[in-house]
Design a protein around this motif. Structure first.
Motif, PDB file in Angstrom:
ATOM      1  N   UNK A   1      -0.738  -2.147 -20.844  1.00  0.00           N
ATOM      2  CA  UNK A   1      -1.941  -2.028 -20.008  1.00  0.00           C
ATOM      3  C   UNK A   1      -2.320  -0.558 -19.836  1.00  0.00           C
ATOM      4  N   UNK A   2      -1.307   0.260 -19.577  1.00  0.00           N
ATOM      5  CA  UNK A   2      -1.565   1.691 -19.403  1.00  0.00           C
ATOM      6  C   UNK A   2      -2.146   2.294 -20.688  1.00  0.00           C
ATOM      7  N   UNK A   3      -1.553   1.916 -21.836  1.00  0.00           N
ATOM      8  CA  UNK A   3      -2.029   2.457 -23.117  1.00  0.00           C
ATOM      9  C   UNK A   3      -3.461   2.020 -23.398  1.00  0.00           C
ATOM     10  N   UNK A   4      -3.744   0.764 -23.138  1.00  0.00           N
ATOM     11  CA  UNK A   4      -5.093   0.247 -23.411  1.00  0.00           C
ATOM     12  C   UNK A   4      -6.120   0.933 -22.510  1.00  0.00           C
ATOM     13  N   UNK A   5      -5.716   1.171 -21.259  1.00  0.00           N
ATOM     14  CA  UNK A   5      -6.645   1.854 -20.340  1.00  0.00           C
ATOM     15  C   UNK A   5      -6.930   3.276 -20.814  1.00  0.00           C
ATOM     16  N   UNK A   6      -5.890   3.936 -21.372  1.00  0.00           N
ATOM     17  CA  UNK A   6      -6.080   5.327 -21.811  1.00  0.00           C
ATOM     18  C   UNK A   6      -6.998   5.422 -23.022  1.00  0.00           C
TER      19      UNK A   6
ATOM     20  N   UNK B   1       6.064   4.794 -15.106  1.00  0.00           N
ATOM     21  CA  UNK B   1       7.428   4.936 -14.579  1.00  0.00           C
ATOM     22  C   UNK B   1       7.948   3.575 -14.109  1.00  0.00           C
ATOM     23  N   UNK B   2       7.106   2.872 -13.350  1.00  0.00           N
ATOM     24  CA  UNK B   2       7.523   1.563 -12.824  1.00  0.00           C
ATOM     25  C   UNK B   2       7.756   0.589 -13.970  1.00  0.00           C
ATOM     26  N   UNK B   3       6.855   0.615 -14.966  1.00  0.00           N
ATOM     27  CA  UNK B   3       7.008  -0.291 -16.116  1.00  0.00           C
ATOM     28  C   UNK B   3       8.298   0.019 -16.867  1.00  0.00           C
ATOM     29  N   UNK B   4       8.613   1.292 -16.991  1.00  0.00           N
ATOM     30  CA  UNK B   4       9.856   1.677 -17.663  1.00  0.00           C
ATOM     31  C   UNK B   4      11.068   1.169 -16.874  1.00  0.00           C
ATOM     32  N   UNK B   5      11.003   1.352 -15.555  1.00  0.00           N
ATOM     33  CA  UNK B   5      12.109   0.869 -14.706  1.00  0.00           C
ATOM     34  C   UNK B   5      12.254  -0.642 -14.824  1.00  0.00           C
TER      35      UNK B   5
ATOM     36  N   UNK C   1       0.812  -1.212   0.000  1.00  0.00           N
ATOM     37  CA  UNK C   1       0.000   0.000   0.000  1.00  0.00           C
ATOM     38  C   UNK C   1       0.848   1.265   0.000  1.00  0.00           C
ATOM     39  N   UNK C   2       2.139   1.136   0.098  1.00  0.00           N
ATOM     40  CA  UNK C   2       2.987   2.319   0.025  1.00  0.00           C
ATOM     41  C   UNK C   2       4.245   1.965  -0.756  1.00  0.00           C
ATOM     42  N   UNK C   3       5.055   2.986  -1.054  1.00  0.00           N
ATOM     43  CA  UNK C   3       6.278   2.737  -1.807  1.00  0.00           C
ATOM     44  C   UNK C   3       7.457   2.434  -0.903  1.00  0.00           C
TER      45      UNK C   3
ATOM     46  N   UNK D   1      -2.087   1.522  -9.857  1.00  0.00           N
ATOM     47  CA  UNK D   1      -2.308   2.366 -11.043  1.00  0.00           C
ATOM     48  C   UNK D   1      -1.369   3.566 -11.093  1.00  0.00           C
ATOM     49  N   UNK D   2      -1.117   4.157  -9.907  1.00  0.00           N
ATOM     50  CA  UNK D   2      -0.328   5.391  -9.866  1.00  0.00           C
ATOM     51  C   UNK D   2       1.118   5.155 -10.341  1.00  0.00           C
TER      52      UNK D   2
END
Lengths: 317, 382
Positions: free
Chosen positions: A278-283, A237-241, A178-180, A232-233
């Motif tokens: 996933x992010x692109x499809x959601x957008x 960035x996370x996917x890129x990392x 629930x947190x980073x 989601x948030x």
């Protein structure tokens, strides 16, 4: 027993590839008239260690009031010292049972330390430090006795001190943090383990521990990032990392011909690319079929990449 | 199974053995090369990491492709035809991979074989409006047996054997069939699993199926399983209490089965039987503890652990003291097998089972060691 190998031994003796005297023992092993139960005995020893530590754990939890904390602490401590003392004396000529007794003594000592800390609170509010002490003790024993098991337990104890469970991170399909904080701690631990592995390898001091440190480090990094993809948030960035880490891991692993780590890197990169998708499809509000199509494409790409890598390896061999 | 696949499997077995001989110092590199040229392996095989990833990718990708095709093409009432179509597609994919592409142990061909068998089972299920246990198990057993026969994967053989047992669990004689099939199947299958007439893959299939039948027999004769009507429970029937003679026989079976299997393992020098014997011993001891709680759990666990250590040490020393460091053809010294897989599994199990849990918030309560957080891993907060 393997009848094909038995026939092959006879054939190879006829063709003079194998000497008949040397072939006799090979034939016995292939025909099943001589078998080794060494691995079975090792598993039995491991099971014994597991059962004893489990029993000690239940004893600590259930019989505290009846037996008394001092008695429990002394009993477990004496057992741990006996095991470690035996291991110390046998270190010059380790036998089949050596690693198990060493592991048992170390686990009992760690349990005793944790028990003392909880019952007598010598560290007060700094109680989590007992995990660091355990990690350091495991590491010292691992270096003294050249034990990969204790070295891996040392690293996981260190991660536990930072609040990271390797089992939790290694199964990223489970609960999402629930947190980073967990992500940050896991990444720090992962990078530290990788650096430690490199240091051990380059300094030629216990270089055989490098694969353990590298594997645990990469699992922490890749697992924590994969787990964080479920939020989601900042997913891009996370996917890129994750994609970047996967590519870097695959790149270096390929140079070192470490195929297991290469596969981990390819898998991580594929999951990272999946995160972008996933992010692109959601957008664009794509439907469920779009997700399925992405999965098919990614899976196909991974298989092609692996087969090409295998072909390149065979070509270079 | 295709003849070229079977031949490659046989050659592979010889090459693996040669690698083991080289590791043990029994032969040199030149001899390994000579053996490799005498027993060529023309298959494309992936390493373990590649294989797992490729298999997972093919399984997930194939599953997603099926779902995508279903959402685009399948219409109501044509489920059977659609599932059969997918079965043919995945079976053809497996054939092409194992045939023209000469893939073996590549993961992907294994995954498509699993998908083919799954789709065949779905096609079978779609024929019925309400599938009974027998109907379902018969269809699954047939699909798995066919896949095991054609592609030689032991998983399918084990599943086929398990579904055969499930299909016979209905009716008054279900438990007896389980018990008899284990007793009969093992002596029948063991010689076949050691015969050169069968390919190595089919021998592994026979071994796996025989072990499943043996486990089924143990479940049938275990007194806890009898009291809880495990086998009869597959059909939601058999709620009647077992008779006195049946319980007596089950008690005798629970006590006698482990030593008998262990003796058979020593006699036939069979690792599968040895593992089954150890498993049955643990299960029988747990059954005994259930009916006769002779002591607290911590004591029994510690006692069991000490017994494991003592037995391992005693057996190791006894074998090492024999002539040539062996007795009855059994030694505790390493031979020519590849022990890395067991060592890796053991290391992974150590990390999973014995690593400490992560620190918790200060208000958390103490959790003693044992198991997951054991020994090394008591966690707690003051």
């Amino acid at each position: 027993m393997n009848p094909d190998v038995v026939a092959a031994v006879d054939d190879l003796v006829r063709k003079r590839v194998l000497e008949s005297r040397a072939a006799a023992r090979l034939r016995r092993a292939a025909s099943g008239s001589l078998i080794s139960v060494r691995q079975e005995l090792r598993v039995l020893l491991w099971a014994g260690v597991f059962l004893i530590t489990a029993g000690a754990g239940i004893l600590v939890r259930q019989n505290l009031d009846r037996v008394g904390p001092v008695a429990v602490a002394v009993a477990i401590g004496v057992a741990a010292l006996a095991c470690l003392g035996w291991a110390w004396r046998q270190a010059s000529a380790p036998s089949l049972v050596f690693e198990s007794v060493l592991l048992l003594g170390s686990l009992l000592a760690a349990a005793d330390l944790a028990f003392v800390e909880v019952k007598f609170t010598p560290l007060g509010s700094h109680w989590p430090w007992h995990l660091l002490i355990v990690a350091a003790a495991y590491a010292a024993l691992a270096f003294r006795f050249d034990s990969k098991s204790l070295f891996s337990l040392s690293l996981t104890s260190f991660a536990a001190w930072r609040g990271v469970s390797l089992a939790g991170v290694a199964s990223p399909w489970g609960a999402v943090a629930d947190s980073d904080r967990l992500l940050t701690e896991a990444l720090i631990c992962g990078v530290l383990f990788l650096a430690l592995g490199k240091l051990l390898e380059s300094s030629q001091v216990k270089a055989q521990f490098e694969p353990v440190a590298a594997w645990l480090g990469w699992i922490l990094i890749v697992g924590a990032l994969s787990m964080r993809l479920g939020v989601d948030e900042s997913r891009v960035v996370v996917a890129t990392a994750l994609t970047g880490c996967g590519v870097v891991l695959a790149w270096f692993a390929w140079d070192e011909r470490s195929l297991g780590r290469y596969a981990l890197g390819v898998g991580a990169a594929a999951v990272g690319v999946g995160g972008w998708a996933v992010e692109a499809i959601e957008r664009v509000h794509g439907g469920f079929n779009a997700y399925l199509a992405i999965v098919v494409l990614l899976a196909g790409a991974v298989i092609v990449l692996l087969l090409r890598a295998q072909r390149a390896l065979r070509g270079s061999a | 199974m295709r003849a070229d696949v079977a031949r490659a499997e046989r050659h592979r077995a010889v090459r693996i053995a040669a690698e083991g001989w080289r590791r043990a110092g029994a032969i040199d590199d030149a001899t390994v090369l000579a053996i490799a040229s005498a027993y060529p392996d023309d298959r494309v095989r992936l390493g373990r990491g590649f294989r797992v990833l490729a298999g997972f990718a093919a399984l997930v990708g194939g599953g997603a492709m099926s779902a995508l095709a279903a959402s685009l093409l399948a219409s109501g009432g044509a489920e059977t035809l659609f599932a059969l179509g997918l079965t043919l597609v995945f079976a053809a994919a497996t054939e092409i991979q194992t045939g023209r592409l000469r893939l073996a142990q590549a993961g992907a061909e294994y995954a498509t074989a699993i998908l083919a068998a799954t789709c065949a089972a779905l096609a079978w299920f779609s024929l019925f409006t309400s599938v009974s246990v027998v109907e379902g198990a018969v269809g699954l057993a047939a699909a798995c047996a066919l896949a095991a026969w054609r592609w030689g994967y032991a998983l399918f053989a084990a599943l086929a054997a398990a579904f055969v047992l499930v299909s016979t669990s209905q009716g008054a004689m279900g438990r007896s069939v389980w018990a008899v099939s284990g007793v009969v199947a093992f002596p029948l299958m063991l010689p076949m699993a050691r015969s050169a007439r069968w390919s190595p893959a089919h021998r592994r299939c026979l071994d796996a199926a025989a072990l499943v039948f043996l486990v089924g027999a143990y479940l049938a004769i275990n007194v806890y399983g009898l009291d809880h009507r495990w086998i009869e429970g597959f059909g939601n029937g058999g709620t009647a209490a077992p008779g006195a003679w049946a319980r007596g026989a089950a008690i005798a079976g629970t006590i006698l089965a482990p030593p008998l299997v262990l003796v058979a393992a020593a006699h036939f020098r069979d690792r599968g039987l040895l593992a089954a014997g150890a498993l049955f011993t643990a299960a029988s001891l747990l059954t005994l503890r259930h009916y006769h709680p002779v002591g607290p759990w911590w004591f029994l666990l510690a006692l069991g652990g000490v017994a494991c250590l003592a037995i391992a040490v005693a057996v190791g020393r006894w074998l090492a003291a024999g002539p040539g460091r062996e007795r009855f053809g059994i030694t505790a010294d390493p031979l020519f097998g590849d022990h890395r897989r067991v060592e890796m599994a053991q290391a992974a199990a150590t990390i999973v089972a014995m690593s400490p849990g992560p620190r918790v918030t200060p208000e958390g309560s103490f959790e003693g060691g044992g198991g997951r957080s054991g020994g090394g891993g008591a966690t707690g907060g003051a």
